[in-house]
Design a protein around this motif. Structure first.
Motif, mmCIF file in Angstrom:
data_model
loop_
_atom_site.group_PDB
_atom_site.id
_atom_site.type_symbol
_atom_site.label_atom_id
_atom_site.label_comp_id
_atom_site.label_asym_id
_atom_site.label_seq_id
_atom_site.Cartn_x
_atom_site.Cartn_y
_atom_site.Cartn_z
ATOM 1 N N HIS A 15 -4.764 -2.142 2.483
ATOM 2 C CA HIS A 15 -5.432 -1.659 3.691
ATOM 3 C C HIS A 15 -4.619 -0.534 4.320
ATOM 4 N N GLY A 16 -5.308 0.283 5.096
ATOM 5 C CA GLY A 16 -4.635 1.230 5.977
ATOM 6 C C GLY A 16 -4.441 2.617 5.458
ATOM 7 N N ILE B 196 -8.997 -6.186 8.155
ATOM 8 C CA ILE B 196 -8.052 -7.147 7.590
ATOM 9 C C ILE B 196 -8.563 -8.574 7.771
ATOM 10 N N LEU C 291 -1.709 -9.404 1.738
ATOM 11 C CA LEU C 291 -2.009 -8.084 2.287
ATOM 12 C C LEU C 291 -1.002 -7.044 1.815
ATOM 13 N N LEU D 58 -0.200 -3.214 3.086
ATOM 14 C CA LEU D 58 -0.565 -2.373 4.217
ATOM 15 C C LEU D 58 0.161 -1.038 4.187
#
Length: 630
Positions: A95-96, A114, A125, A127
């Motif tokens: 993510h991100g 998320i 995760l 990130l």
């Protein structure tokens, strides 16, 4: 039956089988059985890019002693004997990243993504933080509602890792967590490999400061990520990726111990990240071999019990194609299967359209992410691959391949060490030179279509929508050498030609004889042309007298004569003459040159198309001839 009798019976059966193999091979190769070796099955052996021999069949004669159980040194069967078999490996989602993330740095939007991901199957995760992700200061908002003791977190903050770590530690300090050791965080520092990957990083001095801080905390924090995907993306074979990674890992350990860190603590500051490819058995063996290699390093360092570094598998960026990207769903399924069965602790499946800047046209980020996540969930929840630890154990093939990969990787590691260690091998260019040699060999095999890439150099879909220059633009690190890039560059030229002329570059097929006679070679020629973005027009069976009309009808500048060897003997020379007389500037023949050598007549084709040609060279020349700009 006694053991000796049983072994005699097995040998007798094996000899009978070898005799049958010899009979089949002698017939197919048109030789006498006596001309074949005593072990004829090895004529069918193949060799990997690491010079590992893979046999067509493994038997009890290839059996190896049973290894230790999962969780026991040398961890070949896995590092965790108590892994929840109902959950399996961790499904890790990235993510991100601003490259394609709808959050685009907005912490509240990212937080929603998320939490949605965690609610729908994600269990770990990854990130992106800092210049290529969310700002470190907004991590509290981005991670709001995330139970870090349940979901391991890896950050990719590159040069901003110290600020990201400070923000994370602040979150942890203020959190109400009963079991802090259950919090599993990887800071993702990749000082040694970042240079080769073309990404920013921090200096070793700063990395060591983070190591000391991490060791002093109650949570389980690993500062260093040995990123083997960097070597893979440069073109390394599996053993080269492992050998280089082990060398880098040892370099980190030396730096940490020189800075006063105990050996066990130093080893526990490291995790490994490796690429998983669609060669499922190679991937299984690779992850198993990687654990034995690092365990051996830990043993030599005097801390065997700390040699169980976790593994993070990421589906290969290099194998992903821009053309027919839907096929990438199949590639990543096989890759995640191999990584999971091979014992990776967490697996990240890249979106199927990751090779396209901004993703595939008309495909939302949420759809691509959901398919990537559900790929693993299907393997875990429906195929139940996580229910058994190391399900490949005992397979003669997998065990033999694991040992062979480990041996070759250790050999490469020792070569790096002999040059002065990882830093020295990078500085003197020897490490990259060895990888580039492997990459050149793979590129040659792909160019000659010995290594098939579905939708790229085999079975291309010429009817798919053209890609925009923005989609095919280089994204992220320039150090990702995708397997299909040379063919896709030709397709880019075809797309540009289509945009300018409202048609593809075209060649005319000249099929001689009936459909049954020419079908094999017209199909071959059409497939070859399409892999370079060239449309092959098939007017149907032609006589020599009908060639001129076909050339005039299609305004062909290039033609390919297709037929049987027998038909060539009767008509190939006159067909070439007829095509040239009709205005074709370049006439090719589908078949080997030796066929034409015995044909009477002075006219010869300008080239010969066979399965062994360098397709990139041939197609590049044809696009030049047809006016497709570079």
């Amino acid at each position: 039956m006694s053991i000796a009798s049983h072994e005699d019976a097995a040998r007798s059966a094996h000899a009978a089988w070898q005799k049958s193999v010899a009979g089949v091979l002698a017939k197919s190769r048109r030789v006498e059985v006596a001309d074949l070796p005593a072990d004829p099955e090895h004529l069918l052996d193949s060799t990997t890019y690491d010079a590992i021999t893979v046999s067509p069949l493994y038997t009890a004669f290839d059996e190896r002693p049973e290894g230790p159980l999962p969780g026991q040194f040398p961890y070949v069967r896995g590092r965790d004997p108590h892994r929840d078999v109902n959950a399996g490996w961790k499904v890790c989602t990235r993510h991100g990243s601003t490259a394609r993330d709808a959050a685009d740095g907005d912490a509240s939007v990212l937080n929603t993504q998320i939490l949605d991901s965690l609610s729908n199957g994600t269990s770990a995760l990854w990130l992106a933080v800092g210049g290529h992700g969310v700002d470190p200061t907004v991590l509290p908002e981005a991670l709001r509602g995330v139970f870090l003791e349940l979901a391991p977190l890896t950050i990719d903050a590159r040069e901003d890792v110290s600020a990201a770590a400070a923000s994370l530690f602040s979150i942890l300090d203020s959190a109400d967590i009963d079991d802090r050791a259950a919090v599993d965080i990887r800071l993702g520092v990749s000082t040694l490999t970042a240079q080769l990957g073309g990404t920013a990083t921090i200096e070793m001095t700063e990395a060591l400061e983070l190591v000391h801080e991490s060791i002093g905390r109650a949570e389980t924090i690993r500062t260093i990520t040995v990123d083997g995907t960097v070597f893979h993306n440069l073109g390394a074979g599996d053993a080269q990726e492992l050998g280089a990674s082990i060398a880098a890992g040892l370099e980190y350990v030396r730096s940490m111990t020189n800075a006063g860190v105990g050996i066990s603590d130093a080893l526990r500051q490291i995790e490994f990240r490796f690429a998983a490819t669609d060669d499922q058995f190679q991937t299984i063996a690779k992850f198993r071999a990687a654990r034995t290699l690092w365990a051996r390093v830990a043993q030599v360092c005097g801390s065997s019990e700390a040699g169980d570094a976790p593994q993070h598998a990421v589906t290969s960026e290099a194998m992903m194609s821009q053309r027919d990207p839907w096929v990438n769903m199949l590639r990543t399924t096989l890759a995640s299967f191999g990584a999971g069965v091979g014992g990776a602790d967490s697996v990240t499946v890249l979106p199927f359209d990751a090779a396209l800047h901004g993703g595939a046209a008309g495909v939302s980020k949420t759809f691509a992410a959901r398919i990537a996540r559900n790929t693993q969930l299907l393997l875990l929840e429906e195929a139940h691959l996580g229910r058994v630890l190391d399900p490949g154990a005992g397979s003669w093939y997998i065990e033999d391949l694991t040992a062979a990969v480990a041996a070759k990787a250790w050999e490469f590691f020792r070569t790096v060490e002999a040059s002065g260690g990882f830093r020295a091998a990078v500085d003197d260019g020897s490490l990259v030179a060895a990888i580039e040699k492997t990459r050149a060999e793979r590129d040659s095999d792909i160019a000659h279509r010995l290594t098939p890439l579905t939708g790229v150099n085999e079975f291309p879909n010429l009817a798919e929508a053209p890609l925009t220059p923005e989609q095919t633009a280089q994204q992220g690190s320039a150090a990702v050498h995708r397997y299909g890039r040379a063919f896709e560059a030709l397709r880019d030229r075809s797309d540009a030609f289509l945009a300018e002329h409202d048609s593809r570059p075209t060649v005319l097929l000249i099929p001689l004889g009936s459909v049954a006679e020419h079908n094999v070679r017209t199909t071959f020629a059409s497939n070859l042309m399409a892999s370079g973005g060239i449309e092959a027009v098939n007017p149907g069976p032609l006589t020599v007298d009908g060639i001129a009309a076909a050339v005039d009808s299609f305004q062909a500048a290039v033609a390919v004569v297709c037929g049987t060897d027998k038909r060539y003997a009767d008509e190939a020379s006159t067909a070439v003459d007829a095509a040239r007389a009709a205005g074709v500037s370049r006439v090719l023949l589908a078949g080997p040159e030796k066929i034409f050598a015995g044909i009477e007549g002075t006219s010869r084709p300008d080239g010969f198309l066979t399965a062994k040609v360098d397709a990139i060279a041939v197609l590049t020349e044809l696009l030049d001839t047809l006016g497709a700009k570079k």
